[in-house]
Enzyme design. Sequence first.
Site, short mmCIF file in Angstrom:
data_model
loop_
_atom_site.label_atom_id
_atom_site.label_comp_id
_atom_site.label_asym_id
_atom_site.label_seq_id
_atom_site.Cartn_x
_atom_site.Cartn_y
_atom_site.Cartn_z
CE LYS A 135 -1.94 -1.22 3.81
NZ LYS A 135 -1.40 -2.47 4.31
CB THR A 136 3.60 2.37 2.04
OG1 THR A 136 2.91 2.14 3.33
CG2 THR A 136 4.54 3.58 2.48
CG ASP B 149 0.52 5.05 4.46
OD1 ASP B 149 -0.27 3.97 4.46
OD2 ASP B 149 1.85 4.70 4.53
CD GLU B 150 0.17 2.77 8.70
OE1 GLU B 150 -0.92 2.10 9.05
OE2 GLU B 150 1.05 2.24 8.51
CD GLN C 88 -1.35 -3.30 9.37
OE1 GLN C 88 -0.22 -2.67 9.56
NE2 GLN C 88 -1.42 -3.67 7.95
NE ARG D 20 4.35 -4.31 11.12
CZ ARG D 20 3.62 -3.66 9.88
NH1 ARG D 20 4.32 -3.00 9.16
NH2 ARG D 20 2.48 -4.39 9.58
P1 ATP Z 1 1.83 -2.18 6.06
O1 ATP Z 1 0.34 -2.55 5.90
O2 ATP Z 1 2.53 -2.77 6.98
O3 ATP Z 1 1.95 -0.63 6.16
P2 ATP Z 1 2.19 -2.02 3.07
O4 ATP Z 1 0.93 -2.33 2.36
O5 ATP Z 1 2.15 -0.43 3.14
O6 ATP Z 1 2.44 -2.64 4.50
P3 ATP Z 1 4.53 -1.70 1.94
O7 ATP Z 1 5.40 -1.24 3.08
O8 ATP Z 1 4.66 -0.83 0.80
O9 ATP Z 1 3.37 -2.61 2.50
O10 ATP Z 1 5.27 -2.84 1.24
C1 ATP Z 1 5.89 -4.22 1.91
C2 ATP Z 1 7.06 -4.72 1.30
O11 ATP Z 1 6.72 -5.18 -0.13
C3 ATP Z 1 8.13 -3.52 0.74
O12 ATP Z 1 9.36 -4.07 1.24
C4 ATP Z 1 7.88 -3.36 -0.55
O13 ATP Z 1 9.19 -2.83 -1.19
C5 ATP Z 1 7.63 -4.60 -0.99
N1 ATP Z 1 6.70 -4.72 -2.16
C6 ATP Z 1 5.35 -3.98 -2.39
N2 ATP Z 1 4.83 -4.09 -3.46
C7 ATP Z 1 5.82 -4.70 -4.28
C8 ATP Z 1 5.89 -5.31 -5.57
N3 ATP Z 1 4.73 -4.98 -6.51
N4 ATP Z 1 6.85 -6.01 -6.05
C9 ATP Z 1 7.95 -6.40 -5.12
N5 ATP Z 1 8.02 -5.65 -4.01
C10 ATP Z 1 6.89 -5.06 -3.47
MG MG Z 2 2.43 1.09 4.68
#
Ligand code: ATP
Ligand code: MG
Length: 790
Positions: free
Chosen positions: A57-58, A244-245, A275, A628
């Site tokens: 997402k981020t 975000d969040e 979360q 995490r």
């Molecule tokens: P959280 O809910 O914990 O905030 P999130 O959904 O924001 O998580 P991110 O932090 O954006 O997730 O991504 C998690 C990990 O996966 C990061 O290391 C990111 O670089 C990797 N990632 C995300 N999308 C891809 C993708 N399409 N290909 C490869 N790696 C990815």
């Molecule tokens: Mg995130």
Amino acid sequence: MTGFDESEAFEAALPLSRRAMAARPAPYLDDLNPAQRAAVDALDGPVLMLAGAGTGKTKALTARIAHLLTTGRARPNEILAVTFTNKAAREMKDRVGRLLGEAVEGMPWMGTFHSISVKILRRHAELVGLKSNFTILDTDDQIRLMKQLIVAANIDEKRWPARMLAGLIDGWKNRALTPQKVPNSEAAAFNHRGTELYEQYQERLKTLNAVDFGDLLLHVLTIFQTHPDVLAQYQRWFRYILVDEYQDTNVAQYLWLRLLAQAHHNICCVGDDDQSIYGWRGAEVGNILRFEKDFPGATVIRLEQNYRSTPHILAAASGVIAANAGRLGKTLWTEVEDGHKVRLIGHWDGEEEARWIGEEVERLQKGTRDFRRMSLNDMAILVRASHQMRAFEDRFLTIGLPYRVIGGPRFYERLEVRDAMAYFRLAVSPDDDLAFERVVNTPKRGLGDKAQQTIQVIARQNGVTLAEAARILLAEGGISGKGAGQLRAFLDGIERWHQATLRPGQSHIELAETILEESGYTEMWQQDKTPEAPGRLENLKSLIEGLEEFDNLQGFLEHVSLIMDNDSEDAVEKVSIMTLHAAKGLEFPAVFLPGWEDGLFPSQRSMDESGLKGLEEERRLAYVGITRAEELCTISFAANRRVYGQWQSALPSRFIDELPGEHVEVLTPPGLYGGGFGAAGMAAGFGGGSTIEQKAAKADVYNSPGWKRMQARGAERPMAQPQEARNMVIDATAVSSFVLDDRVFHQKFGYGTVVGIEGDKLDVAFDKAGVKKIVARFVVGAAQADDVPF
Ligand code: ATP
Ligand code: MG
């Protein structure tokens, strides 16, 4: 007629550099999956990205910002991006910079709700009766102010404490309720005086030209609501809004966003209902559900592929969160291969837990047959309560492991700890001028700036230390009255303590306590009525407890200064320690989750205050914690834990029962350290697991030889009662189970023979290290030591 392409006109209006950028291929789009790509492509109109942890997402949000800039849809200052912490904002900016291949200049509106609100409020302060240089009160000031109001209103502060009022008012502010808007149904709050005091409090703040945290948002909201022209201006400025969040926004934040997005609807929110962990601060998961209603036609995007964690970690997290009712529900999958199961281990007490984790960190740092080598930066310890951090800080200091505490000062950087150490430094070397300066008037000894300056001048003129200069000042009669008497007592104290450090056989732990008592330092905090004082006294206690590991004060001071020194180099790799709340959005290859005990996690307080709702929020916190971890997640619990100086026994967390057994590996606790306390905890046994696997897993722990040995050892000795001891840590009434001539083993000094016993202290003649005074619980019988895998 030649065709007119609108997009050409659009591009022509762009500066050349932007056009060049727009013409480049966009590499940041390449590694997005189709759903993420859709979230980035849908630049206009409302977008809600609702997805589980680690699904990117981020990442997608960041790519979206890059895309907005690259395509020229928005200039950096036209993007409002709300992140959870200022740190996250900086990181996001760096990431956008990397995606674009150049540093991003001028993104002033990327930050937290609070930091962005401060900026807006400074520009329009007069609209809510403030001046633009208003001060922002911290919790201390806030509480002090409320106390004054409560007393002035003739309310019994004991029954109706200021903290309670602060909680109430914060709650109203989180719900965007000004005093006038508090509903009648809540008129009974705070002995029917709540709203009245709220109103008075706001008046006082205005007079002081001050705001508290909640006001930052509330005032901006009021301005937006009462000055449509101002609102319209910001609506024009913030052409694109990203959040975000989103699951952790409260009502005030939600209204703030809705007003800003009302005109153009270009708002993209990302979040995960599982979360949501700030309900206690007024966050409303319901905001996610309202999004589609408020912004009809919103593109809703779900991401299901997790890129962060191994399948075992994901399955463990999903297993725990499944116990919550009323979730939106989602499936997560990953292409990553299996990896390690989540590890689970039980310990005798919190210190043993910290010791074990310290060893594991070192093991991972070296790399083992099972685990790849990791940098310290790859590892994090996530605790439920900040009081848990101390055991780790102490352990890591002892073994010289660099660490950082995220979201608060480290133990040895705290005011009271630094003060106390200044006293110890003076005892060890009375000519330590820096230490002298620090504490000469702490506690207050009637030595104002002028007297202190005179001491400095005399020292410089005579080329002597400050302590000597102070003596000269006294001898010359340069100071009189109460100040003179107190200064003399302070100087005599330094001399006496110094002599004591030289005396053979003097216990440095007792001396440390004496110093803090005789100097009036402990008393200063005992008399202090601020909310921080009890915590500070706790820290002093705990500082003295930490001395046990050292032979003398000097050894301790050297150790701390070496560690702290090392630390100042930023390049040094460090293991991170932080609370679960602070870990949101972050990821680490290896994560340790200690303290999974009922009462600590889930927190008793949150269950008492909010019942099932509180328990579910705790469970989401467990989900945040597990997710995490990228490769290795280790959960631990202890049978006994010292909380604010008192030993408590505990049952393993109910969340442990919820971990799916097939994804968990139960480790055998290594052994015998730290016996002597908490036999009651062992005798109480542990609660039964609810699933068959879990029962089996627990049975594994309790049937393991190490656990049985601990249990046997615990049963041998009655539980000591440190809280009843005469002073802070020396328990003269505690009896060691060792007798003279017993052979014992100490982790650092090896084998030795007991040659003296005094309460719970032993004189041990070590075969290699000579005679040392050791607290009994730091050694084990030599026979037992032989079968411990050290
Ligand atoms: P959280 O809910 O914990 O905030 P999130 O959904 O924001 O998580 P991110 O932090 O954006 O997730 O991504 C998690 C990990 O996966 C990061 O290391 C990111 O670089 C990797 N990632 C995300 N999308 C891809 C993708 N399409 N290909 C490869 N790696 C990815
Ligand atoms: Mg995130």
